[in-house]
Motif scaffolding. Sequence first.
Motif, PDB file in Angstrom:
ATOM      1  N   GLU A 243       0.833  -1.206   0.000  1.00 41.27           N
ATOM      2  CA  GLU A 243       0.000   0.000   0.000  1.00 41.27           C
ATOM      3  C   GLU A 243       0.869   1.259   0.000  1.00 41.27           C
ATOM      4  O   GLU A 243       0.574   2.226  -0.720  1.00 41.27           O
ATOM      5  CB  GLU A 243      -0.936  -0.004   1.206  1.00 41.27           C
ATOM      6  N   ARG A 255      -9.140   0.250  -0.059  1.00 43.95           N
ATOM      7  CA  ARG A 255      -8.767  -0.793   0.890  1.00 43.95           C
ATOM      8  C   ARG A 255      -9.826  -0.888   1.989  1.00 43.95           C
ATOM      9  O   ARG A 255     -10.650   0.020   2.166  1.00 43.95           O
ATOM     10  CB  ARG A 255      -7.419  -0.490   1.519  1.00 43.95           C
ATOM     11  N   ASN A 268      -7.874   4.776  -0.049  1.00 47.67           N
ATOM     12  CA  ASN A 268      -6.690   4.875   0.804  1.00 47.67           C
ATOM     13  C   ASN A 268      -6.306   6.339   1.016  1.00 47.67           C
ATOM     14  O   ASN A 268      -6.321   6.851   2.129  1.00 47.67           O
ATOM     15  CB  ASN A 268      -5.524   4.114   0.179  1.00 47.67           C
TER      16      ASN A 268
END
Length: 387
Positions: A243, A255, A268
């Motif tokens: 990530e 996510r 995110n």
Amino acid sequence: MAITETPKVKYFEGTSNPILSGTGGEIPIIIGISNNANPASGIQKFKNFSACNATVANGGLGTDTTNNPLLAFLKEFFEENKKKSSDELSVPYVYVIDLGTGMTTGETPTLKTADWTNAMALAKSKREVQAEVFVGFKKSHTVATITSLMDSAVDKIIDDSQTGNPRVAYFTIEGCTDAELKQIADDSQTNYIQNSRVGFCEYLLFGKTIANILNTPSEEEPGYTDYRSVSPGTFIERTPEEEDELQAAGVIFNRDERAGSEIHPRINLAVSTAFAASPDSRPNDALLHARRNVDQLIREAYMKLYTQLKRNETEININYLQSDLDVLVNAKRREGIMKDGTDIIVVEDEVNPWDLHAEGVAVPVNSSLLIGFSMYIEQPNAISGGA
């Protein structure tokens, strides 16, 4: 005396850093591939999915999402756009330009560049549009062609922003692995796009991602709230290291955020492709909440400047403009959209006192960074002469 230039206000992209404000609920124009053999010409307007889920003859984009990227995108978009509570924002309608296949014909078809760039130019006719979305790109279309088209989109957006309507462009590429996603904004590659006016998203649920961003108030980070129409477990599972790498590469991805016993499906971090620059050279508007805030303030300041354009008494004009801009900035501070330190000052041009410059700096919410910008108002060029 002959006036050789029309009255106008211009906004120019700065070479350093741009400012913040905004309401969200941004109206997009969506340009892309439907694979319709005879697509409708011009710009279409849709308020819901049922309107676009109809045959071309009946004013729609088709009825099968299987091989119709535009229709599939809009299905996702309108699912996420639906309000769950009365106080949520919602895009009232979208504009669409259907490019059909968007491809040349022959043994080795490629993206039909002229059709895409013509659509980009046509998109500027809808003045309320604040976002441009490009749909239908695939890995097989080659990064060189796609990034070249996105560069063209940015050029046209910057040109159009001179009339007070800056925008952000969004795109995705179907079929990319995470490793390939990380190369799109990588300036070590031969072909890349790295600009604070371009958001590059992972392919999964691209339509929902864009709806989420456009329904987020401009002063707020789009990853702050949950998706309306996505259940936990839908998104790709990645390690924290994976990530971090995607985020640093300027990719917008989703996510499941875990907070105690709860799971929150969220973006995110809404980064632009400019976020892929090294941290030392990353622009202050590399985050989309900053870029969108800057753009909204530019729109509002532009309208304040424009109403004063034809006042002739320069000294009085400065006072009028300064007062109007002070009211605008103070309102943004009171609303919590910008912090103390945000200011716009009107000054005379050192050479031509008829040209007035608006110089400003903003302290965006959720950030300790200062973002500077400048715009100016000019009188028409007047040339006098005698016989």
